[in-house]
Design an enzyme around this catalytic site. Structure first.
Site, PDB file in Angstrom:
ATOM      1  N   CYS A  33       0.159  14.133   6.818  1.00 51.61           N
ATOM      2  CA  CYS A  33      -0.892  14.684   5.907  1.00 51.61           C
ATOM      3  C   CYS A  33      -2.183  14.437   6.168  1.00 51.61           C
ATOM      4  O   CYS A  33      -3.163  15.268   6.233  1.00 51.61           O
ATOM      5  CB  CYS A  33      -0.761  13.397   4.746  1.00 51.61           C
ATOM      6  SG  CYS A  33      -1.278  12.078   6.057  1.00 51.61           S
ATOM      7  N   ASP A  35      -3.593  12.182   7.888  1.00 51.31           N
ATOM      8  CA  ASP A  35      -4.761  11.538   8.381  1.00 51.31           C
ATOM      9  C   ASP A  35      -4.935  10.697  10.137  1.00 51.31           C
ATOM     10  O   ASP A  35      -3.546  11.057  10.293  1.00 51.31           O
ATOM     11  CB  ASP A  35      -4.254  10.550   7.127  1.00 51.31           C
ATOM     12  CG  ASP A  35      -4.133  10.989   5.642  1.00 51.31           C
ATOM     13  OD1 ASP A  35      -4.962  11.909   5.552  1.00 51.31           O
ATOM     14  OD2 ASP A  35      -4.043  10.682   4.365  1.00 51.31           O
ATOM     15  N   CYS A 102       2.981   6.705   4.971  1.00 50.20           N
ATOM     16  CA  CYS A 102       1.220   6.301   5.359  1.00 50.20           C
ATOM     17  C   CYS A 102       1.553   4.783   6.342  1.00 50.20           C
ATOM     18  O   CYS A 102       1.049   4.496   6.762  1.00 50.20           O
ATOM     19  CB  CYS A 102       0.868   6.009   3.841  1.00 50.20           C
ATOM     20  SG  CYS A 102       1.355   7.466   3.277  1.00 50.20           S
TER      21      CYS A 102
HETATM   22 FE1  FES Z   1      -1.867   9.776   4.691  1.00 51.69          FE
HETATM   23 FE2  FES Z   1      -0.610   8.224   2.926  1.00 51.69          FE
HETATM   24  S1  FES Z   1      -1.379  10.269   2.522  1.00 51.69           S
HETATM   25  S2  FES Z   1      -1.211   7.941   5.395  1.00 51.69           S
END
Ligand code: FES
Length: 123
Positions: A33, A35, A102
């Site tokens: 993602c 992140d 995540c």
């Molecule tokens: Fe990226 Fe949860 S969607 S860490």
């Protein structure tokens, strides 16, 4: 879709921030993602005395980060290295299946920060 415990750690995350002069820092990105999570450690006598985190991520990433900081504070580095992604998710009472990836960020960043400390201190 999140349980109450996850929502609590998401809404009131523990140990958010940075440690000035941290002696171990770990940063990981989630390939799925994009992140990012960063963990700061203050290690003394092989014990995690303080830990803070910053994350650019979803609710599950924030909740797992918050939980992992609580799980490892006061532990030895060896004990903290044994905290798995699975254990963090379980401590939160479980995450929705689509959010399991995540939970990888939190424990991985913790392990990176410990390795950083060990490298800097010749262990
Ligand atoms: Fe990226 Fe949860 S969607 S860490």
């Amino acid at each position: 879709m999140y349980n109450d415990k996850v929502m609590d750690h998401f809404a009131n995350p523990r140990n958010v921030g940075e440690i000035a002069g941290a002696n171990g820092i770990g940063e990981v990105g989630n390939a799925k993602c994009g992140d990012i999570m960063k963990i700061y450690l203050q290690v003394e006598d092989n014990i995690i005395k303080d830990i803070k985190f910053k994350t650019f991520g979803c609710g599950a990433a924030i909740a797992t980060s918050s939980m992992v900081t609580e799980m490892c504070k006061g532990k030895t580095l060896e004990e903290a290295l044994e905290i798995s992604n699975q254990a963090v998710a379980e401590a939160l009472g479980g995450l929705p299946p689509v959010k399991m990836h995540c939970s990888n960020l939190a424990a991985d960043a913790l392990h990176e920060a410990i390795k950083d400390y060990m490298q800097k201190n010749g262990k």
